[in-house]
Design a protein around this motif. Structure first.
Motif, PDB file in Angstrom:
ATOM      1  N   THR A   1      39.066  62.121 133.158  1.00 33.99           N
ATOM      2  CA  THR A   1      38.025  63.124 132.947  1.00 33.99           C
ATOM      3  C   THR A   1      37.368  63.504 134.272  1.00 33.99           C
ATOM      4  O   THR A   1      37.021  62.635 135.069  1.00 33.99           O
ATOM      5  N   ALA A   2      37.216  64.797 134.479  1.00 35.65           N
ATOM      6  CA  ALA A   2      36.504  65.279 135.679  1.00 35.65           C
ATOM      7  C   ALA A   2      35.023  65.344 135.334  1.00 35.65           C
ATOM      8  O   ALA A   2      34.533  66.338 134.796  1.00 35.65           O
ATOM      9  N   TYR A   3      34.299  64.268 135.628  1.00 31.61           N
ATOM     10  CA  TYR A   3      32.890  64.196 135.243  1.00 31.61           C
ATOM     11  C   TYR A   3      32.049  65.147 136.086  1.00 31.61           C
ATOM     12  O   TYR A   3      32.264  65.313 137.287  1.00 31.61           O
ATOM     13  N   ARG A   4      31.090  65.771 135.430  1.00 35.40           N
ATOM     14  CA  ARG A   4      30.148  66.680 136.080  1.00 35.40           C
ATOM     15  C   ARG A   4      28.738  66.210 135.782  1.00 35.40           C
ATOM     16  O   ARG A   4      28.514  65.352 134.929  1.00 35.40           O
ATOM     17  N   SER A   5      27.780  66.809 136.468  1.00 33.39           N
ATOM     18  CA  SER A   5      26.384  66.370 136.306  1.00 33.39           C
ATOM     19  C   SER A   5      25.899  66.559 134.874  1.00 33.39           C
ATOM     20  O   SER A   5      25.074  65.780 134.379  1.00 33.39           O
ATOM     21  N   TRP A   6      26.432  67.594 134.166  1.00 31.89           N
ATOM     22  CA  TRP A   6      25.969  67.824 132.801  1.00 31.89           C
ATOM     23  C   TRP A   6      26.441  66.747 131.826  1.00 31.89           C
ATOM     24  O   TRP A   6      25.949  66.667 130.696  1.00 31.89           O
ATOM     25  N   HIS A   7      27.393  65.915 132.258  1.00 33.33           N
ATOM     26  CA  HIS A   7      27.786  64.778 131.431  1.00 33.33           C
ATOM     27  C   HIS A   7      26.690  63.705 131.388  1.00 33.33           C
ATOM     28  O   HIS A   7      26.728  62.823 130.536  1.00 33.33           O
TER      29      HIS A   7
ATOM     30  N   SER B   1      19.525  63.629 137.826  1.00 32.31           N
ATOM     31  CA  SER B   1      19.457  64.881 138.567  1.00 32.31           C
ATOM     32  C   SER B   1      20.805  65.172 139.245  1.00 32.31           C
ATOM     33  O   SER B   1      21.605  64.269 139.488  1.00 32.31           O
ATOM     34  N   LYS B   2      21.020  66.441 139.545  1.00 34.65           N
ATOM     35  CA  LYS B   2      22.260  66.836 140.221  1.00 34.65           C
ATOM     36  C   LYS B   2      22.376  66.142 141.578  1.00 34.65           C
ATOM     37  O   LYS B   2      23.467  65.741 141.989  1.00 34.65           O
ATOM     38  N   ARG B   3      21.242  66.016 142.249  1.00 35.60           N
ATOM     39  CA  ARG B   3      21.254  65.378 143.566  1.00 35.60           C
ATOM     40  C   ARG B   3      21.645  63.906 143.442  1.00 35.60           C
ATOM     41  O   ARG B   3      22.469  63.396 144.209  1.00 35.60           O
ATOM     42  N   MET B   4      21.065  63.243 142.450  1.00 34.34           N
ATOM     43  CA  MET B   4      21.395  61.833 142.226  1.00 34.34           C
ATOM     44  C   MET B   4      22.857  61.675 141.815  1.00 34.34           C
ATOM     45  O   MET B   4      23.547  60.753 142.267  1.00 34.34           O
ATOM     46  N   PHE B   5      23.351  62.603 140.949  1.00 30.20           N
ATOM     47  CA  PHE B   5      24.749  62.532 140.525  1.00 30.20           C
ATOM     48  C   PHE B   5      25.683  62.707 141.721  1.00 30.20           C
ATOM     49  O   PHE B   5      26.705  62.035 141.819  1.00 30.20           O
ATOM     50  N   THR B   6      25.339  63.608 142.621  1.00 27.09           N
ATOM     51  CA  THR B   6      26.162  63.819 143.819  1.00 27.09           C
ATOM     52  C   THR B   6      26.254  62.535 144.626  1.00 27.09           C
ATOM     53  O   THR B   6      27.331  62.149 145.106  1.00 27.09           O
ATOM     54  N   THR B   7      25.122  61.848 144.755  1.00 30.73           N
ATOM     55  CA  THR B   7      25.098  60.578 145.488  1.00 30.73           C
ATOM     56  C   THR B   7      25.958  59.536 144.784  1.00 30.73           C
ATOM     57  O   THR B   7      26.750  58.821 145.423  1.00 30.73           O
ATOM     58  N   LEU B   8      25.826  59.457 143.439  1.00 26.22           N
ATOM     59  CA  LEU B   8      26.603  58.483 142.667  1.00 26.22           C
ATOM     60  C   LEU B   8      28.098  58.772 142.746  1.00 26.22           C
ATOM     61  O   LEU B   8      28.925  57.858 142.881  1.00 26.22           O
ATOM     62  N   SER B   9      28.461  60.043 142.663  1.00 23.57           N
ATOM     63  CA  SER B   9      29.884  60.397 142.665  1.00 23.57           C
ATOM     64  C   SER B   9      30.546  60.088 144.001  1.00 23.57           C
ATOM     65  O   SER B   9      31.759  59.912 144.075  1.00 23.57           O
ATOM     66  N   GLN B  10      29.743  60.016 145.067  1.00 25.92           N
ATOM     67  CA  GLN B  10      30.281  59.645 146.377  1.00 25.92           C
ATOM     68  C   GLN B  10      30.481  58.139 146.490  1.00 25.92           C
ATOM     69  O   GLN B  10      31.332  57.664 147.254  1.00 25.92           O
ATOM     70  N   LYS B  11      29.701  57.391 145.728  1.00 24.54           N
ATOM     71  CA  LYS B  11      29.770  55.932 145.791  1.00 24.54           C
ATOM     72  C   LYS B  11      30.701  55.326 144.734  1.00 24.54           C
ATOM     73  O   LYS B  11      31.128  54.174 144.878  1.00 24.54           O
TER      74      LYS B  11
END
Length: 632
Positions: free
Chosen positions: A126-132, A137-147
């Motif tokens: 699954t290609a997870y996105r922030s709306w999942h 927040s989108k900013r927090m999701f971006t940080t999580l997706s990098q880690k």
């Protein structure tokens, strides 16, 4: 100002300040008393609701049986490995906990320490996105997706949406895999091996389009979503009977109430869980032995065979080819494999028994014959066949006997026997399309039979629907060509009506619904939906013509003859498609009275066949032989 006056002013100010402080303390005390005493119960309920969660428990899905007791759809135990995340280290940063959880999953996958295959988590694409992740927040999701790696995002998704339900790792574990995982279970906190019910189709592709398949239910679209916080995985019907009778097969859900911590992990069960209610089983009218024969006869072909008890409309077989293996959908089919099936030649997902409509060819002629008789023509009246019918615009329609100069003068009985085009064109055009349509409608052509499951009504020609209607088009319809289409199910219904004296039954597929726990058994009753507009006398005449077609050596349906059985029938061949890609719909419809006294009606359709008598009639003969052998 004297020293004493200054002291008095200071004291006065101190007293005012003290009064204000006391007043504030008194207000706080009153507020605390209000909150704790007067509203304490209300806040306790709110707190309880905040940390109490209802989990929906699925019932064991009901089974589907044939009338001869064969299990067509059931359940089998599926050994599964799950992780209870509440028993794993979750203190500190959430990212660190996810890393740890995934490291333990990799341990179960490792060839040396585990079973040597990827878990469902590692396979998650699954290609997870922030709306999942609502609430992040989108900013927090971006940080999580990098880690986090993609499988770790799948773990985060589970924690975010359903931490109260175990995380499934492996499904359908073999004995060897169970043994390996059992060895490491104590070392992996939260790892549990359990058996869960899984749908199973013992006969694989038998009656596939009719039975249908299941898939995982999306809890977000469930009607009772608001009644539960978490849903345990549940199968729901996606096609066929599995879908049409889903509420019967699914049963009533159970419930378990639990307390969760601030992250949603379960730490306590509240009270005793309420067990799921028992589901009911379906017993079909189908005979599995006859269904096996029908599907075997259609192997390598495109078409349908449907068999009906003429006395009450019970379907005894309903085969559509090509088919597919229902077990490919357990527990779910990949999008790639589904698309392969969808693109396979012959449209395997289409139930050609009811969801396909086709040009009928000469199997429509018994209905035309009844219309002719009902409008005053004597069965002894003769019509000349000179090999072709000519029209004012110079066009013509040939009879199949045109090379020999036609059939000559024919009565209605011989016209049915030889399937003479000239006879039916001349008499059908004399009646006109309006009278033919009236008779088609009384035989159920052009309307749904009432079986459901996506059936199509077919087409009867209508001068209002088709503008510019002319006599040539009526001539085509009189021999089952042109703007008329019927389904094999409609064909067998009208054939059963000719067998039983004109009664048009609603096809019956459910024999009974029974609850194995309560013992309740509800038998479905036959439903009569109409009566053909034909007298018993005229129906008997048409039967005689169809008897000659099968049982006389020069009859047009003689390959359907079966020794020691009274078979009555009619073949049909309809040319379809452009001249460059022309193929033939080949048909046989008929019935036979079994030694048991039962009248069995049959409709056979083979697409891209040679001719009705060569292709379809021999298949019908084999159906009659099987029905006699199994003593239907």
């Amino acid at each position: 100002m004297t020293e004493n006056s200054i002291d008095r002013q200071l004291l006065f100010r101190i007293m005012i300040l003290a009064f204000v402080v006391m007043l504030m303390l008194f207000a706080i005390i009153i507020r605390l008393w209000t909150v704790q005493v007067l509203s304490g119960h209300e806040f306790d309920e709110k707190a309880s609701r905040q940390y109490a969660r209802g989990i929906r428990l699925s019932a064991l899905r009901g089974r589907i049986y044939s009338s001869d007791g064969r299990l067509l759809a059931g359940n089998r135990p599926c050994m599964t490995a799950v992780l209870h995340l509440s028993e794993m280290p979750i203190s500190g940063k959430l990212v660190n906990s996810i890393h740890y959880i995934y490291s333990q999953i990799l341990r179960t996958e490792n060839e040396k320490t585990g079973i040597g295959r990827k878990s469902l988590i590692s396979q998650n694409t699954t290609a997870y996105r922030s709306w999942h992740f609502p609430g992040i927040s989108k900013r927090m999701f971006t940080t999580l997706s990098q880690k986090l790696k993609p499988p770790e995002l799948a773990i985060l998704y589970h924690i975010h949406h359903c931490p109260g339900i175990p995380l499934e790792l492996f499904r359908d574990l073999s004995p060897a895999e169970l043994a390996k995982l059992s060895e490491i279970t104590p070392a992996v906190p939260g790892l549990e091996l359990t058996a869960v019910p899984m749908r199973n189709y013992p006969y694989r592709s038998l009656a596939a389009q009719l039975i249908g398949y299941t898939g995982f239910k999306d809890p977000h679209t469930a009607e009772d979503r608001g009644d539960y916080f978490y849903y345990s995985p549940e199968m729901t019907g996606r096609a066929g009977l599995e879908k049409s009778y889903n509420s019967v097969l699914q049963g009533k859900p159970g419930r378990k109430d639990v307390n969760v911590n601030h992250r949603g992990f379960v730490y306590e069960v509240i009270g005793d869980p309420k067990a799921a209610g028992s589901s009911s089983d379906l017993v079909l009218t189908l005979d599995a032995r006859l269904q096996v024969t029908a599907e075997h006869l259609l192997r390598g072909r495109e078409g349908a065979i449907v068999v009906m008890d003429a006395s009450d409309g019970s379907l005894l077989a309903a085969a559509s080819a090509p088919g597919y293996d229902l077990n490919d959908f357990v527990p779910k089919i990949s999008a790639k494999d589904y698309q392969k099936l969808e693109k396979r030649p012959g449209h395997p997902f289409q139930n050609k028994v009811m969801q396909g409509t086709y040009m009928p060819g000469s199997i429509i002629k018994p209905l035309i014959a009844l219309a002719i008789l009902e409008n005053g023509t004597s069965p002894d009246d003769l019509t000349e066949c000179d090999g072709a019918t000519h029209f004012p615009d110079g066009s013509r329609i040939r009879c199949w006997a045109w090379r020999s100069g036609g059939h000559g003068p024919l009565s209605l009985l011989d016209a049915i026997k030889y399937s003479c085009n000239d006879f039916f064109i001349e008499n059908g055009t004399a009646l006109g399309i309006a009278k033919l349509n009236e008779f088609f409608a009384s035989a159920g052509i052009g309307s749904k039979t009432g079986l459901g499951m996506g059936e199509l009504p077919g087409i009867i020609p209508d001068s209002e629907r088709f503008k510019g209607w002319n006599v040539y088009e009526t001539a085509l319809v009189s021999i089952g060509q042109g703007k008329i289409q019927i389904s094999p199910l409609q064909a067998v219904c009208y054939m059963a009506a000719i067998a039983n004296g004109g009664k048009l039954w609603t096809p019956r597929i459910i024999k009974s619904i029974r609850n194995p726990e309560t013992g309740q058994n509800t038998v479905t009753k036959p439903v009569l939906r109409g009566q053909m507009k034909a007298s018993e006398e005229n129906i008997a005449v048409v039967r005689e013509g169809m008897f000659r077609a099968v049982n006389e050596s020069d009859g047009g349906a003689n390959r359907a003859r079966v020794d020691d059985l009274n078979v009555i029938g009619k073949t049909g061949t309809a040319e379809v498609g452009s001249p460059e890609k022309r193929t033939k719909n080949t048909w046989f419809i008929g019935y036979a009275q079994m030694p048991t006294g039962r009248q069995i009606a049959v409709a056979v359709l083979v697409l891209k066949g040679e001719a009705g008598n060569r292709t379809a009639a021999p298949l019908a003969a084999e159906i009659f032989r099987t029905a006699r052998r199994i003593k239907l």
